[in-house]
Design an enzyme around this catalytic site. Structure first.
Site, mmCIF file in Angstrom:
data_model
loop_
_atom_site.group_PDB
_atom_site.id
_atom_site.type_symbol
_atom_site.label_atom_id
_atom_site.label_comp_id
_atom_site.label_asym_id
_atom_site.label_seq_id
_atom_site.Cartn_x
_atom_site.Cartn_y
_atom_site.Cartn_z
ATOM 1 N N SER A 49 -3.789 5.703 -0.833
ATOM 2 C CA SER A 49 -2.471 5.667 -1.484
ATOM 3 C C SER A 49 -2.358 6.905 -2.367
ATOM 4 C CB SER A 49 -2.340 4.403 -2.337
ATOM 5 O OG SER A 49 -3.236 4.481 -3.445
ATOM 6 N N ASP A 84 -1.307 6.680 2.783
ATOM 7 C CA ASP A 84 -0.610 5.386 2.804
ATOM 8 C C ASP A 84 0.653 5.483 1.935
ATOM 9 O OD1 ASP A 84 -0.262 2.668 3.308
ATOM 10 O OD2 ASP A 84 -1.555 2.036 1.656
ATOM 11 N N HIS A 85 1.789 5.085 2.454
ATOM 12 C CA HIS A 85 3.058 5.121 1.711
ATOM 13 C C HIS A 85 3.310 6.469 1.051
ATOM 14 C CE1 HIS A 85 4.144 0.963 2.322
ATOM 15 N NE2 HIS A 85 2.881 0.664 2.117
ATOM 16 N N ASP A 105 6.802 7.219 3.955
ATOM 17 C CA ASP A 105 7.558 6.005 3.659
ATOM 18 C C ASP A 105 8.941 6.389 3.146
ATOM 19 O OD1 ASP A 105 8.657 3.668 2.815
ATOM 20 O OD2 ASP A 105 6.979 3.042 1.545
ATOM 21 N N GLY A 178 -0.539 -7.225 -1.838
ATOM 22 C CA GLY A 178 -1.195 -8.069 -2.838
ATOM 23 C C GLY A 178 -1.261 -9.515 -2.360
ATOM 24 N N GLY A 209 -1.946 -6.933 4.676
ATOM 25 C CA GLY A 209 -2.849 -7.768 5.486
ATOM 26 C C GLY A 209 -3.622 -8.811 4.687
ATOM 27 N N ASN A 229 -2.981 -3.261 7.795
ATOM 28 C CA ASN A 229 -3.476 -2.667 6.550
ATOM 29 C C ASN A 229 -4.042 -3.720 5.605
ATOM 30 O OD1 ASN A 229 -2.203 -0.473 7.658
ATOM 31 N ND2 ASN A 229 -0.865 -0.081 5.909
ATOM 32 N N ASN A 231 -5.960 -3.934 1.776
ATOM 33 C CA ASN A 231 -6.370 -3.243 0.560
ATOM 34 C C ASN A 231 -6.909 -4.257 -0.469
ATOM 35 O OD1 ASN A 231 -6.680 -1.541 -1.608
ATOM 36 N ND2 ASN A 231 -4.533 -0.994 -1.813
HETATM 37 P P1 13P Z 1 -2.754 -5.621 0.823
HETATM 38 O O1 13P Z 1 -3.216 -5.016 -0.473
HETATM 39 O O2 13P Z 1 -1.855 -6.779 0.614
HETATM 40 O O3 13P Z 1 -3.886 -5.920 1.734
HETATM 41 O O4 13P Z 1 -1.842 -4.520 1.546
HETATM 42 C C1 13P Z 1 -2.424 -3.312 2.006
HETATM 43 C C2 13P Z 1 -1.396 -2.395 2.538
HETATM 44 O O5 13P Z 1 -0.425 -2.794 3.153
HETATM 45 C C3 13P Z 1 -1.590 -0.954 2.351
HETATM 46 O O6 13P Z 1 -0.454 -0.233 2.645
#
Ligand code: 13P
Length: 287
Positions: A49, A84-85, A105, A178, A209, A229, A231
């Site tokens: 990110s 990411d994004h 994004d 999250g 995810g 994804n 995180n």
């Molecule tokens: P989570 O933190 O909900 O697993 O999402 C990860 C994500 O989508 C990264 O872009």
């Protein structure tokens, strides 16, 4: 080896499985995810990110660390290093720093501006042999300062962006970054099926995810999701294992305060979480 995400995602789409994107935060995260992928013989995408890139002192540091680690750990599975994004400016910084993949994004822009900026980046990425992810609709919740309302994607807008020649498309389908709240209504498979039908062979990306029930993950893959994804789940696993170590007083026994010992249970927990996800996504043995 460091590669674009294109080939691994094309194969995943054809083979009806998904490749995991696991976000990295530091050396331990990167090492644990790479070792998990090698052990599972799975392709993998390392997500960065903008906030994590800044935390690690910048994208050049991240790219240099990842490339050196792939070589020195002897990683043989395909690895993509992916923004990411990404903001428009962030994408250009990662292209320059040597990433192999980026996400632009543009979902918060009006669709015409998302189309214009995405199509410019399609050309740049094609010249560099990089993969490009674009987004329509919005992922709910907050990740490293990127806040989304979680609107479901308009399938026609998805088609407009897919037709520009992006490698993969993230479409908001009620997914959230999250933890999911107890009253979460679940993924909108209606939206996913409609987007999938419009965009044909394009690999779709499922963000957020963490915490999606297994049967929903499997259904999403059956409807064209080829990249998932994760995180927060690795962060939770790391925090729980570290807490357990400290609460057991292990940091105060012998040289238990040595960071290589203190961080070891957390690193092992990340590796175990990643392997578990790869099994669920079906990417084990696909490298
Ligand atoms: P989570 O933190 O909900 O697993 O999402 C990860 C994500 O989508 C990264 O872009």
């Amino acid at each position: 080896m460091l590669v674009s995400a294109k080939e691994m995602l094309t194969k995943a789409h054809e083979g009806h499985y998904a490749v995991g994107q696991f976000n990295i935060n530091n050396l331990e995260w990167t090492k644990s995810i790479l070792l998990a992928a090698e052990e599972a013989k799975s392709p993998v995408i390392l997500g960065v990110s903008e906030g994590a890139g800044k935390y690690m002192t910048g994208y050049k540091t991240v790219a240099a660390m990842v490339k050196a680690m792939i070589e020195e750990l002897g990683i043989t599975v395909p690895v993509a290093l992916h923004l990411d994004h990404g903001s428009y400016e962030g994408c250009y910084k990662c292209i320059e720093a040597g990433f192999s993949s980026i996400m632009f994004d543009g979902s918060h822009y009006p669709i015409a501006e998302n189309v214009a900026k995405t199509s410019e980046l399609v050309k740049v990425c094609a010249e560099k042999g990089m993969s490009l992810e674009a987004e329509v609709g919005a992922i709910g919740g907050e990740e490293d300062g990127v806040v989304g309302n979680g609107e479901c994607a308009d399938p026609n807008e998805g088609k407009m962006i897919a037709d520009l020649g992006v490698t993969m498309l993230a479409a908001g389908i009620g997914n959230i970054h999250g933890k999911y709240p107890a009253n979460w209504p679940g993924l909108s498979f209606e939206t996913l099926a409609a987007v999938s039908e419009k965009v044909g062979d394009m690999p779709l990306v499922l963000h957020g995810g963490t915490g999606i029930p297994e049967e929903m993950i499997k259904k999403a893959i059956s409807l064209g999701v080829s990249k998932i994804n994760v995180n927060t789940e690795c962060q939770l696993a790391f925090a729980a294992a570290t807490r357990e170590y400290i609460e057991a007083g292990k940091d105060q026994q012998g040289k238990g305060f040595d960071p290589r010992k203190l961080l070891a249970p957390g690193a092992a927990a990340i590796k175990a979480t990643v392997i578990e996800k790869m099994q669920l996504f079906g990417s084990v043995g696909k490298a």
